[in-house]
Design an enzyme around this catalytic site. Structure first.
Site, PDB file in Angstrom:
ATOM      1  N   PRO A  92     -10.140  19.758 -27.159  1.00  0.00           N
ATOM      2  CA  PRO A  92     -10.209  20.382 -28.530  1.00  0.00           C
ATOM      3  C   PRO A  92     -11.686  20.303 -28.868  1.00  0.00           C
ATOM      4  O   PRO A  92     -12.516  19.255 -28.712  1.00  0.00           O
ATOM      5  CB  PRO A  92      -9.463  19.271 -29.160  1.00  0.00           C
ATOM      6  CG  PRO A  92      -8.499  18.925 -28.008  1.00  0.00           C
ATOM      7  CD  PRO A  92      -9.150  18.885 -26.638  1.00  0.00           C
ATOM      8  N   CYS A  93     -12.068  21.288 -29.602  1.00  0.00           N
ATOM      9  CA  CYS A  93     -13.526  21.513 -29.961  1.00  0.00           C
ATOM     10  C   CYS A  93     -13.695  21.199 -31.497  1.00  0.00           C
ATOM     11  O   CYS A  93     -15.007  21.514 -31.616  1.00  0.00           O
ATOM     12  CB  CYS A  93     -13.937  22.774 -29.396  1.00  0.00           C
ATOM     13  SG  CYS A  93     -13.216  24.120 -30.299  1.00  0.00           S
ATOM     14  N   GLN A  94     -12.672  20.835 -32.161  1.00  0.00           N
ATOM     15  CA  GLN A  94     -12.940  20.939 -33.678  1.00  0.00           C
ATOM     16  C   GLN A  94     -13.919  19.931 -34.092  1.00  0.00           C
ATOM     17  O   GLN A  94     -14.886  20.076 -35.012  1.00  0.00           O
ATOM     18  CB  GLN A  94     -11.778  20.406 -34.443  1.00  0.00           C
ATOM     19  CG  GLN A  94     -10.507  21.532 -34.354  1.00  0.00           C
ATOM     20  CD  GLN A  94      -9.639  21.350 -33.139  1.00  0.00           C
ATOM     21  OE1 GLN A  94     -10.037  20.619 -31.932  1.00  0.00           O
ATOM     22  NE2 GLN A  94      -8.612  22.168 -33.089  1.00  0.00           N
ATOM     23  N   PHE A  96     -16.788  19.323 -32.499  1.00  0.00           N
ATOM     24  CA  PHE A  96     -18.206  19.883 -32.102  1.00  0.00           C
ATOM     25  C   PHE A  96     -18.446  21.219 -32.861  1.00  0.00           C
ATOM     26  O   PHE A  96     -19.562  21.580 -32.994  1.00  0.00           O
ATOM     27  CB  PHE A  96     -18.236  19.988 -30.416  1.00  0.00           C
ATOM     28  CG  PHE A  96     -17.707  18.906 -29.806  1.00  0.00           C
ATOM     29  CD1 PHE A  96     -18.547  17.643 -29.706  1.00  0.00           C
ATOM     30  CD2 PHE A  96     -16.694  19.026 -28.761  1.00  0.00           C
ATOM     31  CE1 PHE A  96     -18.199  16.760 -28.944  1.00  0.00           C
ATOM     32  CE2 PHE A  96     -16.380  18.066 -27.955  1.00  0.00           C
ATOM     33  CZ  PHE A  96     -17.105  16.780 -28.027  1.00  0.00           C
TER      34      PHE A  96
END
Length: 409
Positions: A92-94, A96
């Site tokens: 999950p990139c939230q 970043f």
């Protein structure tokens, strides 16, 4: 979508694990890759992990041969899949992402360590990690580089890192992502795929330093001909009523399945929203609403907002129409909402639909989806574009088969 093993008796199936798998964009692209001289993909999905139950159901519906763990990756033991050659995944990139305000202490940022745990135990020949480009400026990425140093957890792997744009691989979408490829040091280093398309293809010249660049690239794929010409005569519809039953994938009773072509879902915008859509010209955005009024229900209503008027800088994509003559902007999880970006149809007075979102991402018409329409939109927006995943599959295949050819029969 079914398993695809190589038709050649000399090419063994390549087993793939997909972590943080979502709907399966990564896996779909790998299954779409067919080597020259063959009629089927060598890649076989054997396992996937996805926390979201709707997305896990979608994955299971399209890759029934894979064992799907619908839950916390920290509770998954990959022991049964030791020896799988490839691990894919986009933690999950939230935390970043710029949209997530780059929260360094976001607990989701630490999920990449679970990815590393699986890599350590399975010991694949190649692993690929996908994330937003800001990941490369994070402390987590610095830690990742450290653990490939001599004496560390992943010392047997060599990393290659690049930021790739999906539009450079024939996807009708400009979407930049950091792609980390780890190759076992017993193999030739896996290089990132050479772009097949270019924004300035007409001005292309052979690169003297790289003989592999002798083939000219094609122009970027415009979203108008690729997607909106296909949906021009498709009637908007309501979401079909298909509540999940006992026979639904993984027994999770998620709504569906819905085929991609069934996702051309109509919305019912308020009169003010519809008036705004009509006031925005081709290629326009929120700035075109300044100073414009409309009479609605015997009231004179201002089409813009004080907030929009106060910001001359910042995103010009808000309430923007897609440009039909170029790739779309990045498809996000709420791309059906024009207030979130350049998500108005190029000419029609409506937002794009989940169907159009899926086509822009490259999903096939017969892909099966599970979940509510909002959950499905989230799955589409979070997916790795199929064309980019297919390009990555080509270089993985090249590395693994080069190794096979180097071995005696």
């Amino acid at each position: 979508m079914t398993s695809a093993a190589s038709d050649s008796p000399r090419v063994e199936p390549i087993k793939v694990i997909d972590l943080f798998a979502g709907a399966g964009g990564f896996s779909t692209g790998f299954h779409a890759y067919v080597p020259e001289g063959h009629t089927a993909s060598p890649f076989v999905s054997v396992a996937a992990v996805e926390f979201d139950e709707a997305a896990a159901s979608t994955y299971a519906a399209n890759f029934p041969e894979a064992e799907v763990h619908a839950g916390d990756i920290g509770e998954w033991d990959p022991g049964d899949f030791i020896g799988s050659e490839v691990i894919l995944g986009g933690p999950p990139c939230q935390g970043f992402s710029g949209l997530g305000k780059e929260k360094a202490d976001d607990p989701r940022n630490q999920l990449w360590q679970e990815y590393i745990r699986v890599v350590k135990k399975v010991s694949p020949k190649i692993f690929i990690m996908e994330n937003v480009d800001r990941f490369l400026r994070s402390g987590q990425f610095e830690e990742l580089k450290k653990i490939t140093a001599p004496g560390e957890q992943l010392e047997e792997y060599e990393l290659r890192v690049e930021i790739l744009n999906s539009a450079d691989y024939g996807v009708p979408q400009a979407r930049k992502r950091a792609i980390v490829i780890g190759t076992h040091k017993d193999l030739p280093v896996t290089k990132h795929p050479r772009p097949t398309h270019d924004r300035k293809a007409d001005a292309w010249q052979p690169a003297l330093a790289d003989p592999g660049d002798s083939e000219p690239p094609q122009p970027w794929v415009a979203v108008g001909p690729a997607v909106f010409d296909r949906t021009r005569f498709v009637e908007l519809r309501d979401m079909p009523e298909r509540p999940g039953g006992d026979d639904s994938p993984l027994g999770l009773k998620q709504p569906g399945p819905f085929f991609t072509h069934e996702l051309h879902i109509r919305r019912t915008p308020e009169m003010l929203s519809l008036a705004r859509y009509r006031a925005i010209p081709p290629g326009g955005n929120r700035h075109d609403l300044r100073g414009k009024w409309v009479e609605l229900e015997d009231r004179c209503i201002y089409l813009s907002t004080p907030s929009w008027d106060a910001h001359n800088n910042g995103s010009g994509d808000v309430m923007g129409r897609m440009h039909a003559d170029r790739p779309s902007v990045t498809i996000r999880t709420e791309a059906y909402k024009p207030e979130k970006g350049r998500y108005l149809h190029p000419t029609e007075h409506r937002p794009i639909t989940q169907y159009e979102m899926a086509l822009i991402q490259g999903f096939p018409e017969d892909f099966k989806w599970h979940g509510t329409k909002i959950e499905i939109a989230r799955q589409i927006g979070n997916a790795v574009p199929i064309g980019l995943a297919k390009a990555l599959a080509s270089v993985v295949y090249k590395t693994l088969r080069d190794e096979a050819r180097a071995c005696p029969d």
